[in-house]
Design an enzyme around this catalytic site. Structure first.
Site, PDB file in Angstrom:
ATOM      1  N   ALA A  45      -5.358  66.575 -46.265  1.00  0.00           N
ATOM      2  CA  ALA A  45      -5.772  66.765 -47.439  1.00  0.00           C
ATOM      3  C   ALA A  45      -6.768  68.177 -47.211  1.00  0.00           C
ATOM      4  O   ALA A  45      -7.197  68.340 -45.935  1.00  0.00           O
ATOM      5  CB  ALA A  45      -6.529  65.674 -47.993  1.00  0.00           C
ATOM      6  N   GLY A  66      -3.349  63.426 -44.574  1.00  0.00           N
ATOM      7  CA  GLY A  66      -2.756  63.200 -45.726  1.00  0.00           C
ATOM      8  C   GLY A  66      -1.231  63.761 -45.652  1.00  0.00           C
ATOM      9  O   GLY A  66      -0.106  63.354 -46.252  1.00  0.00           O
ATOM     10  N   GLU A 110      -8.765  61.012 -39.886  1.00  0.00           N
ATOM     11  CA  GLU A 110      -9.935  60.935 -40.757  1.00  0.00           C
ATOM     12  C   GLU A 110     -11.213  60.473 -40.263  1.00  0.00           C
ATOM     13  O   GLU A 110     -12.223  60.900 -40.551  1.00  0.00           O
ATOM     14  CB  GLU A 110      -9.516  60.226 -42.071  1.00  0.00           C
TER      15      GLU A 110
HETATM   16  N1  CO8 Z   1      -7.869  71.346 -44.869  1.00  0.00           N
HETATM   17  C1  CO8 Z   1      -8.286  72.793 -45.153  1.00  0.00           C
HETATM   18  N2  CO8 Z   1      -7.943  73.746 -44.268  1.00  0.00           N
HETATM   19  C2  CO8 Z   1      -7.176  73.527 -43.241  1.00  0.00           C
HETATM   20  C3  CO8 Z   1      -6.826  72.284 -42.770  1.00  0.00           C
HETATM   21  C4  CO8 Z   1      -7.222  71.067 -43.791  1.00  0.00           C
HETATM   22  N3  CO8 Z   1      -6.827  69.868 -43.676  1.00  0.00           N
HETATM   23  N4  CO8 Z   1      -6.305  72.282 -41.680  1.00  0.00           N
HETATM   24  C5  CO8 Z   1      -6.029  73.482 -41.285  1.00  0.00           C
HETATM   25  N5  CO8 Z   1      -6.803  74.189 -42.296  1.00  0.00           N
HETATM   26  C6  CO8 Z   1      -7.103  75.631 -42.176  1.00  0.00           C
HETATM   27  C7  CO8 Z   1      -8.015  76.052 -41.019  1.00  0.00           C
HETATM   28  O1  CO8 Z   1      -9.378  76.096 -41.666  1.00  0.00           O
HETATM   29  C8  CO8 Z   1      -7.828  77.581 -40.838  1.00  0.00           C
HETATM   30  O2  CO8 Z   1      -8.233  78.376 -41.886  1.00  0.00           O
HETATM   31  P1  CO8 Z   1      -9.061  79.564 -41.438  1.00  0.00           P
HETATM   32  O3  CO8 Z   1      -8.004  80.432 -40.887  1.00  0.00           O
HETATM   33  O4  CO8 Z   1      -9.375  80.255 -42.915  1.00  0.00           O
HETATM   34  O5  CO8 Z   1     -10.097  79.424 -40.696  1.00  0.00           O
HETATM   35  C9  CO8 Z   1      -6.148  77.618 -41.018  1.00  0.00           C
HETATM   36  O6  CO8 Z   1      -5.943  76.363 -41.698  1.00  0.00           O
HETATM   37  C10 CO8 Z   1      -5.696  77.532 -39.506  1.00  0.00           C
HETATM   38  O7  CO8 Z   1      -6.128  76.414 -39.000  1.00  0.00           O
HETATM   39  P2  CO8 Z   1      -6.621  76.514 -37.301  1.00  0.00           P
HETATM   40  O8  CO8 Z   1      -7.299  77.586 -37.175  1.00  0.00           O
HETATM   41  O9  CO8 Z   1      -7.627  75.417 -37.287  1.00  0.00           O
HETATM   42  O10 CO8 Z   1      -5.151  76.289 -36.576  1.00  0.00           O
HETATM   43  P3  CO8 Z   1      -5.198  75.649 -34.991  1.00  0.00           P
HETATM   44  O11 CO8 Z   1      -3.811  75.854 -34.880  1.00  0.00           O
HETATM   45  O12 CO8 Z   1      -6.318  76.282 -34.410  1.00  0.00           O
HETATM   46  O13 CO8 Z   1      -5.179  73.991 -35.486  1.00  0.00           O
HETATM   47  C11 CO8 Z   1      -4.841  72.029 -36.730  1.00  0.00           C
HETATM   48  C12 CO8 Z   1      -4.561  73.209 -36.031  1.00  0.00           C
HETATM   49  C13 CO8 Z   1      -5.117  71.161 -35.361  1.00  0.00           C
HETATM   50  C14 CO8 Z   1      -4.063  71.470 -37.441  1.00  0.00           C
HETATM   51  C15 CO8 Z   1      -6.439  72.128 -37.296  1.00  0.00           C
HETATM   52  O14 CO8 Z   1      -6.332  73.227 -38.076  1.00  0.00           O
HETATM   53  C16 CO8 Z   1      -6.979  70.919 -37.668  1.00  0.00           C
HETATM   54  O15 CO8 Z   1      -7.425  69.994 -36.917  1.00  0.00           O
HETATM   55  N6  CO8 Z   1      -6.888  70.839 -39.224  1.00  0.00           N
HETATM   56  C17 CO8 Z   1      -7.280  69.543 -39.751  1.00  0.00           C
HETATM   57  C18 CO8 Z   1      -6.466  68.356 -39.672  1.00  0.00           C
HETATM   58  C19 CO8 Z   1      -7.313  67.218 -40.336  1.00  0.00           C
HETATM   59  O16 CO8 Z   1      -8.110  66.771 -39.714  1.00  0.00           O
HETATM   60  N7  CO8 Z   1      -6.349  66.608 -41.311  1.00  0.00           N
HETATM   61  C20 CO8 Z   1      -6.773  65.723 -42.086  1.00  0.00           C
HETATM   62  C21 CO8 Z   1      -7.806  65.976 -43.001  1.00  0.00           C
HETATM   63  S1  CO8 Z   1      -8.471  64.545 -43.930  1.00  0.00           S
HETATM   64  C22 CO8 Z   1      -7.050  63.977 -44.886  1.00  0.00           C
HETATM   65  O17 CO8 Z   1      -5.947  64.284 -44.719  1.00  0.00           O
HETATM   66  C23 CO8 Z   1      -7.414  62.602 -45.586  1.00  0.00           C
HETATM   67  C24 CO8 Z   1      -6.607  62.224 -46.530  1.00  0.00           C
HETATM   68  C25 CO8 Z   1      -6.942  61.385 -47.566  1.00  0.00           C
HETATM   69  C26 CO8 Z   1      -8.086  61.897 -48.467  1.00  0.00           C
HETATM   70  C27 CO8 Z   1      -8.717  60.978 -49.324  1.00  0.00           C
HETATM   71  C28 CO8 Z   1      -9.717  61.753 -50.305  1.00  0.00           C
HETATM   72  C29 CO8 Z   1     -10.961  61.082 -50.506  1.00  0.00           C
END
Ligand code: CO8
Length: 258
Positions: free
Chosen positions: A64, A109, A132
């Site tokens: 998400a 998500g 999460e």
């Molecule tokens: N949300 C928003 N932006 C994101 C997300 C995300 N989940 N994942 C990646 N991005 C963005 C980064 O911020 C980055 O943006 P920018 O270039 O502007 O800085 C761009 O995508 C590229 O990402 P990275 O530079 O971080 O790329 P890497 O190759 O270094 O890393 C990863 C890739 C490992 C996937 C890393 O981006 C990461 O850890 N992302 C977050 C993963 C995460 O924690 N996902 C779970 C989110 S929580 C969730 O899904 C809960 C669901 C239920 C919700 C319930 C609501 C109440």
């Protein structure tokens, strides 16, 4: 229908839905969730199998959208979680099979979206996880429910409490995905699987999906009775007549979904 974050293709009764928000690795914000919901609501009737994948070679869905969630209060968090959970439930209960072709990160998500699909296949660079708790939340798009169902409670608890991401081979070993392919072959393999599903009687496939979904939480007696009802209903279809006639005449049935 035109969408800002979805690419849609249709071929021979198969729908290919590509979630496309490359700047955030296809993370799901409210707009994308709304678009997926609308897409599912308006899926053309001739579509017999749906494939869901992510744009690019790096990410299926990286979760998400954290930037959207960061400022939410408790009520807004609950509403956002419900929004995603409702969309995923729609996918889970579609009367056609849905294949998640996981082409990279399936985190939070993203993993939950894949788990709402009937079948998960992935590329060799795929990563699955529920990170999460590292963000101060729990899986909120029904991940606590579906992960435990798919891989068992012990493994689900380990993955959710640690937030650890696992690679494709481990996801295969624990039964989170059915098969792993090289990235370049993923979509063609998904299409092949969809074609083999589409060759079968669509009402029978829909009933089979309904049985497997609904019987899971029933007692053995209720589950067996549930299957028995739908088994009987198959005999009210033209497809049953066509399928068995073709077998007896050593031919091949063409199913009309009637
Ligand atoms: N949300 C928003 N932006 C994101 C997300 C995300 N989940 N994942 C990646 N991005 C963005 C980064 O911020 C980055 O943006 P920018 O270039 O502007 O800085 C761009 O995508 C590229 O990402 P990275 O530079 O971080 O790329 P890497 O190759 O270094 O890393 C990863 C890739 C490992 C996937 C890393 O981006 C990461 O850890 N992302 C977050 C993963 C995460 O924690 N996902 C779970 C989110 S929580 C969730 O899904 C809960 C669901 C239920 C919700 C319930 C609501 C109440």
């Amino acid at each position: 229908m035109n969408y800002n974050y979805l690419k849609t293709e249709y071929k021979d009764g198969i729908g290919l839905l590509t979630i496309s928000a490359p700047k955030s690795l296809n993370a799901l914000n409210s707009t994308i969730l709304g678009e997926i919901s609308d897409y599912v609501d308006h899926l053309p009737l001739h579509i017999r199998c749906l494939i869901i994948t992510g744009d690019g070679e790096k990410s299926f869905v990286a979760g998400a959208d954290i930037s959207e969630m960061a400022g939410l209060d408790a009520a807004q968090g609950e509403a956002f979680g419900k929004r995603g959970a409702d969309v995923f439930r729609k996918i889970e209960t579609l009367p056609i099979p849905v294949i998640a072709a996981v082409n990279g990160f399936a985190l939070g998500g993203g993993c939950e979206l894949a788990m709402a699909c009937d079948i998960r296949i992935c590329s060799d660079n795929a990563r699955f996880g529920q990170p999460e708790v590292g963000l101060g939340i729990i899986p909120g798009f029904s991940g606590t429910y579906r992960l435990a169902k798919l891989v068992g409670m012990g493994m689900a608890k380990q993955l959710i409490y640690t937030g650890r991401a696992i690679k494709a081979d481990e996801a295969l070993r624990i039964g989170l995905v059915n098969v792993v392919y090289p990235q370049a072959d993923l979509i063609s393999r998904a299409m092949e699987m969809a074609e083999s599903i589409c060759a079968n009687a669509p009402i029978a496939v829909a009933y089979a999906k309904q049985c497997i979904n609904e019987e899971y939480d029933l007692s053995a007696d209720d589950a067996i009775a549930y299957e028995n009802k739908l088994f009987g209903k198959c005999f009210a279809t033209c497809d049953q007549k066509a399928g068995m006639k073709a077998f007896l005449e050593k031919g091949k049935a063409v199913f009309e979904g009637k």
